[in-house]
Design a protein around this motif. Structure first.
Motif, PDB file in Angstrom:
ATOM      1  N   LYS A 178       0.853  -1.187   0.000  1.00  0.00           N
ATOM      2  CA  LYS A 178       0.000   0.000   0.000  1.00  0.00           C
ATOM      3  C   LYS A 178       0.889   1.237   0.000  1.00  0.00           C
ATOM      4  CE  LYS A 178      -3.577   1.814   2.660  1.00  0.00           C
ATOM      5  NZ  LYS A 178      -2.980   2.307   3.884  1.00  0.00           N
ATOM      6  N   VAL A 179       0.601   2.170  -0.899  1.00  0.00           N
ATOM      7  CA  VAL A 179       1.387   3.395  -0.953  1.00  0.00           C
ATOM      8  C   VAL A 179       1.035   4.271   0.243  1.00  0.00           C
ATOM      9  CG1 VAL A 179       1.781   5.523  -2.233  1.00  0.00           C
ATOM     10  CG2 VAL A 179       1.663   3.338  -3.457  1.00  0.00           C
ATOM     11  N   ALA A 180       2.020   4.516   1.091  1.00  0.00           N
ATOM     12  CA  ALA A 180       1.788   5.295   2.307  1.00  0.00           C
ATOM     13  C   ALA A 180       2.257   6.727   2.135  1.00  0.00           C
ATOM     14  CB  ALA A 180       2.510   4.651   3.483  1.00  0.00           C
ATOM     15  N   SER A 181       3.186   6.932   1.238  1.00  0.00           N
ATOM     16  CA  SER A 181       3.732   8.275   1.051  1.00  0.00           C
ATOM     17  C   SER A 181       4.069   8.436  -0.423  1.00  0.00           C
ATOM     18  CB  SER A 181       4.993   8.445   1.915  1.00  0.00           C
ATOM     19  OG  SER A 181       5.636   9.655   1.624  1.00  0.00           O
ATOM     20  N   ILE A 182       3.608   9.513  -1.019  1.00  0.00           N
ATOM     21  CA  ILE A 182       3.870   9.783  -2.434  1.00  0.00           C
ATOM     22  C   ILE A 182       4.175  11.266  -2.572  1.00  0.00           C
ATOM     23  CG2 ILE A 182       1.409  10.170  -2.981  1.00  0.00           C
ATOM     24  CD1 ILE A 182       1.992   8.814  -5.725  1.00  0.00           C
ATOM     25  N   LEU A 183       5.020  11.603  -3.491  1.00  0.00           N
ATOM     26  CA  LEU A 183       5.381  13.000  -3.688  1.00  0.00           C
ATOM     27  C   LEU A 183       4.114  13.801  -3.996  1.00  0.00           C
ATOM     28  CD1 LEU A 183       8.228  14.324  -3.716  1.00  0.00           C
ATOM     29  CD2 LEU A 183       7.955  14.473  -6.191  1.00  0.00           C
TER      30      LEU A 183
ATOM     31  N   VAL B 244       8.375  10.448   1.657  1.00  0.00           N
ATOM     32  CA  VAL B 244       8.884  10.845   0.344  1.00  0.00           C
ATOM     33  C   VAL B 244       9.139  12.347   0.316  1.00  0.00           C
ATOM     34  CG1 VAL B 244       8.188  11.162  -2.046  1.00  0.00           C
ATOM     35  CG2 VAL B 244       7.885   8.939  -0.945  1.00  0.00           C
TER      36      VAL B 244
ATOM     37  N   ASN C 219       8.162   8.567  -7.033  1.00  0.00           N
ATOM     38  CA  ASN C 219       8.783   8.113  -5.792  1.00  0.00           C
ATOM     39  C   ASN C 219       7.693   7.887  -4.748  1.00  0.00           C
ATOM     40  OD1 ASN C 219      10.418   7.613  -3.594  1.00  0.00           O
ATOM     41  ND2 ASN C 219      11.210   9.715  -3.448  1.00  0.00           N
TER      42      ASN C 219
ATOM     43  N   GLN D 190       6.632   5.560  -0.909  1.00  0.00           N
ATOM     44  CA  GLN D 190       7.022   4.643   0.163  1.00  0.00           C
ATOM     45  C   GLN D 190       5.805   3.818   0.542  1.00  0.00           C
ATOM     46  OE1 GLN D 190       8.984   6.712   3.401  1.00  0.00           O
ATOM     47  NE2 GLN D 190      10.652   7.428   2.067  1.00  0.00           N
TER      48      GLN D 190
END
Ligand code: HEC
Ligand code: HEC
Ligand SMILES: [Ca+2]
Ligand SMILES: [Ca+2]
Ligand SMILES: [Ca+2]
Ligand SMILES: [Ca+2]
Ligand SMILES: [Ca+2]
Ligand SMILES: [Ca+2]
Ligand SMILES: [Co+2]
Ligand SMILES: [Co+2]
Lengths: 237, 406, 406, 237
Positions: free
Chosen positions: A200-205, B146, B402, B404
């Motif tokens: 699961k994507v927890a942090s994305i730009l 990120v 990018n 995480q």
């Protein structure tokens, strides 16, 4: 005991003279080996600071203009315990020099060799003692009337707020003398199939930050299997 | 997706104009030899540059520039693109006036302190070895979440060169050292910061630590310490002291600024780890990578770099589904100790979102951790030594981001 | 001998002024990061340049420049110093308009002739390998007798890089090739000369021949064929076609200008050998070497380069008495196939004349010949493929001279 | 038979069109595969030569100004035997193009692709035939009234002075098709002690030529175990 110098490469290199050693052997260790005799007062340190340091570090050592703040974040209680309490608070934003430094020799040595940044090695021994004392005074570590010297520096060490806040219990020192852990503390698992991961994507730009590093199209070469993505703001030519 | 430069579809006149109309270079006379006694890249390669990350530092002389990993091939970093890290600015030092001094912390540890010129150092037995140098703060901006868009900024504080120099052990032996007491070695630079760092004597005794003057066949670049620097394979870059002027052998570590105030790793319990020097096993996919856009569906060669400060790589695995399933990547020979290794894997992109990762294992069996595994031990405030698995999200548009994972 | 830059004798005031008076770089603030997004060597390295040999050619666009081997370390040649060989000048070609065509000498040999863009080529599986490239005419000026003063001119038409590209076999397979009939492969350039050369299909099938775009981590330099060239390990440089625009598979060799009129070796019987392609086992001591002067008696590390177009080096021997007695040299790891290998030997110069030589043996057991052995077979008019043992005379003055022995 | 194109990398690369092949597939082989139909006379060739070639190669193809002479050194007898006699004479100084070339296709192909040097690929098919014929006429290979064409080029081949002067009997072709020697023909001996060598210097750079490549002091770096020797003429500053 030191071995005799090997004669294998006779004539290559010559003994250093006493004067040469004096000119270059300037390091000061945590046990104060290398520290020149001398002293300097907080009062004199304020003079030095305001004349030669404050322009970059701020009048109270708290400026963030050319470098992160030197002073702040420590308490009287930290001076007593030798542990900076705020370092355990993940919410506390920055970390000042005084919150981290565990040996006063490090401050003395570094100011002596490298400060002022644009005129390194220009301070007298007295000035280094004085301005180090003043920095610690700004941080509430030394009283206003303190005169720091080679004779009382060990006492100053015993007041550093973070003197007990460090460890070498890890596996990342590639020698026997320090570091006590045998194996790396953080390691992955060599799973190959149906691994216990929730991808699961927890942090994305964030979109607004996508272009904060300029136009990425100009940061990749013109040809290739991938090109750089155009991150100019909408409407830019 | 952005248009691929392609010869298709064929224009109505039956051919690609880039073929049918012969270009000027096929029908004319070009430039002479030695147009440049020292040549430069093509003008079409101007996008391939080292760069600063905006806002990372307040000054440009105590700062960092990042190598453009997204545009590099193989393992050798072109010296012109080598990442930079200066503490008090870089200098171009006259080598005929540069000196190296070797002394002890007391008179008993080194019997005869000595001074060497460059002429003298370059007469001594030298070796040439390929090694990576990675700043301990590489990937430091990404500990919490990120922060930056491309692998230039996430991983670009690493470079790899063929270094040439004299094993430090040979120099110490020239001076007569008490190796029983003298278990610590100080390196000191000649620049304004006169950078100091402590090394364990064990590394020097291994023969790996070099007093180096050569980099990729020529002299070190001024930005990288010309004319002399330490090469300390496997150890973070800050220990590879540039503009090296002095070596001291001592019986205690030196507590230098960059081992007491910086290059210390804050742990969740509020303790700072000092003398964390080894760069642990790590890898990153550089193609495709953040900030790029895939031109089409179909075949791609996933490729990247892996390394370990503890020796050779044993294997690299690659996942395209965010770590559920992995495939073993090819390792490009030669696989050298404490050196970058390029890996690759065939991949066919079906146009759907993909999460690309790489995971390296070194010869000691140490497996690169995920962010979850790393943070479980070290929290997210260490700044230094982030060796977590990197994830790139390939979106349906072809754009790579990018990310995480949780 | 010229004076060594040394700290001795110590001046009357008790120390070397380069130590006692701190230099500006120890007491000031240096340059910022990214002063150059693509950095350059130190200004003190300006003597290290590629150079022409005066009078060798009548024009500078059909000419050669030589790499300064006397100043290089290790095995990687800095791309800015890579030797040059142009036939009709060099170009800086727009890679987005460059194409590669693959076809057959008749329609049955290649089923589907194809055209590729750089974008497409760079998507295909690539490898990165370290190889030397040597011009077949390297050392050609010395066949008859001593002609030039330094190893830059005697041996400088060689360089060594990490090349990155697509194995040509992969491209041929994309087009459908009759490998039974198609035993010859033509490479053709896009420059004015549109250089052509024939390769044996065996080399392509081995997987070694690359359609390369990368050199030492970045793109090829314009002088070396940007954006695309052939890499043909072990084979003379003229076959590494630059600015590669076309590959043809055929059932016969092509009789190109540079395999019928040039790069032919005249034998004593008046016959010209054609298609002499392999670069045979060879070596040269680069330090000390011709045109240098030793600064003093005492220890030196003799060091040089060895290579073979037939594979790895097995050993290198060094003589300091003109070939009467030999010692086995150390080979610097990694020892790679069809790649430069650096060797070294400890030597103490007693101040008397010495004749320094190196002699390489490759993994096939082929031993590098002396001039006498080479000329006994090939005479002295071959121009190409001079792989004789090089001799340097160290005179009492310390000056090193290029000589040939009887 | 040609294998089917591999489908492994579908969509990468596309079939070349007939027009594209025509534009780039210009090579001409020794068996004349690739040779366009056409013809050109010696007379026309002289016109082309004097207009587009002679400025560099000389009016008789003998100039050494921009490149070594194309013509010279061959005899009528060589045309008959197909061996250039002078190549067996170690005393003969240079070697012209006509002394070496063994296939006429090579001349045609090269002039067509690369000449004139500063305007390659600008000649018409007729001009290439004509100027090739003229070159051979200058060399005494073809008569003044010759008209060379795709139909008679095989005859021209049979007059080339050095057509029989070549061999592939060597070990330096890294494939099976050419080259018939199994082992390298020139090899050293792996002797280590008291080798049968008279280390006598037979050739040394003459003093007057020591500086012919400039000042060698400027061709070595400023520091190192060896410096470059100063080869400026005596008295130079
Ligand atoms: C012209 C600007 C400037 C002046 C003036 C200056 N400094 Fe600094 N100082 C810096 C910078 C920038 C750094 C960080 C250097 C680095 O990153 O290596 C620094 C670092 C320091 C540090 C180490 C802090 C840390 O956490 O690493 C100390 C202590 C310090 N300065 C004290 C002083 C004192 C005392 C003076 C005056 C005698 C002074 N500085 C004058 C710019 C300045
Ligand atoms: C501007 C000068 C120039 C002009 C005009 C010129 N040439 Fe050349 N030619 C050269 C040079 C230089 C070379 C050698 C190129 C090389 O080294 O690859 C050459 C090579 C050749 C060769 C090959 C010789 C050999 O031994 O390699 C032939 C044949 C030739 N030229 C024929 C011609 C013809 C025919 C023309 C006119 C149609 C012509 N040249 C016009 C400069 C010129
Ligand atoms: Ca483009
Ligand atoms: Ca000391
Ligand atoms: Ca660093
Ligand atoms: Ca053809
Ligand atoms: Ca060549
Ligand atoms: Ca000098
Ligand atoms: Co494109
Ligand atoms: Co010198």
């Amino acid at each position: 005991q030191a071995a005799a110098p090997s004669a294998g490469y006779a004539g290559i290199g010559r003994p250093a003279t006493a004067k040469e050693l004096q000119a270059w052997d300037i390091d000061v260790r945590p046990d104060f080996k290398g520290l020149p005799k001398g002293s300097g007062s907080v009062a004199k340190g304020m003079e030095v600071w305001e004349g030669k340091c404050a322009s970059c570090h701020g009048i109270f050592g708290e400026s963030n203009e050319v470098f992160s703040p030197l002073v702040g974040g420590t308490t009287k209680d930290d001076v007593r315990t030798g542990r900076v309490a705020r370092l355990t608070d993940p919410g506390f934003p920055g970390r000042t020099t005084l919150m981290k430094v565990s040996s006063v020799s490090t401050l003395w040595d570094y100011i002596n060799r490298a400060m002022p940044w644009n005129q390194p090695k220009s301070l007298t021994v007295e000035e280094v003692y004085a301005v180090t004392a003043y920095l610690l005074n700004l941080g509430g570590v030394l009283p206003d009337d303190y005169v720091m010297s080679d004779r009382n520096i060990a006492e100053v060490q015993q007041r550093l707020p973070n003197r007990n806040g460090v460890t070498t219990a890890h596996a990342m020192w590639p020698g026997a003398g320090l570091g006590r852990a045998a194996r790396p503390d953080a390691a992955g698992v060599a799973c190959m199939r149906d691994c216990a991961t929730e991808p699961k994507v927890a942090s994305i730009l964030p979109d607004h930050a996508r272009g904060a590093h300029g136009n990425l199209a100009e940061q990749n070469r013109l040809v290739g299997a991938q090109h750089g993505v155009d991150t100019r703001p909408a409407g830019a030519a | 997706p952005a248009a691929i430069a392609q010869a298709r579809p064929v224009p109505p006149d039956g051919g690609d104009p880039a073929i049918l109309t012969l270009p000027a270079h096929s029908t004319g006379l070009g430039q002479p030899v030695v147009t440049d006694g020292y040549g430069l890249p093509s003008k079409y390669e101007r996008n391939v540059q080292r760069r600063q990350s905006p806002g990372l530092t307040q000054t440009a002389q105590a700062s960092v520039s990042f190598a453009p990993l997204q545009s590099l091939f193989g393992i050798v970093t072109p010296s012109g693109l080598h990442f930079e890290r200066h503490h008090q600015g870089w200098w171009d030092i006259d080598p005929s006036r540069h000196r190296l001094m070797i002394n002890g912390s007391d008179e008993a540890i080194v019997r005869t302190p000595k001074v060497f010129t460059m002429d003298e150092l370059m007469r001594l037995p030298s070796v040439s070895r390929f090694h990576f140098i990675e700043c301990g703060a590489n990937s430091g901006m990404e500990w919490g979440n990120v922060a930056v868009p491309t692998c230039q900024y996430t991983h670009g504080m690493i470079s790899c060169s063929e270094f040439t120099g004299v094993p430090l052990k040979i120099l110490l032996d020239q001076c007569g050292v008490d190796y029983r007491r003298g278990r610590y070695v100080l390196g000191e630079g000649a620049d304004g910061s006169s950078m100091t760092r402590t090394l364990p004597m064990e590394l020097v005794e291994s023969g790996e630590v070099l007093v180096a003057y050569g980099q990729n066949g020529e002299m070190l670049r001024p930005e990288n310490g010309y004319p002399l620097r330490l090469v300390v394979p496997g150890v973070q870059g800050v220990s590879w002291v540039k503009y090296l002027r002095r070596i001291e052998v001592g019986d205690q570590p030196y507590g230098a600024k960059d081992e007491v105030i910086h290059y210390v790793d804050l742990m969740p319990d509020g303790l700072h780890r000092q003398y964390t020097s080894t760069q642990e096993v790590k890898s990153v996919v550089t193609t495709p990578s953040g900030g790029q856009v895939l031109l089409d569906k179909g075949y791609y060669q996933i490729s990247g770099l892996a390394w370990s400060g503890r020796g050779r790589l044993r294997r690299v695995d690659v996942s395209v589904d965010g770590g559920r399933n992995w495939q073993q990547a090819r390792l490009q020979e030669p696989v050298m100790s404490k050196c970058l290794t390029r890996f690759s894997l065939d991949w066919t992109w079906d146009g759907r979102p993909a999460l690309i990762q790489s995971r390296a294992t070194d010869e000691t069996g140490h497996v690169q951790p995920t962010y979850r595994q790393l943070r479980a031990v070290r929290g997210s405030r260490s700044i230094y030594h982030n060796n977590a698995v990197q994830t790139w999200l390939v979106q349906e548009s072809g754009e790579v981001k990018n990310v995480q994972l949780s």
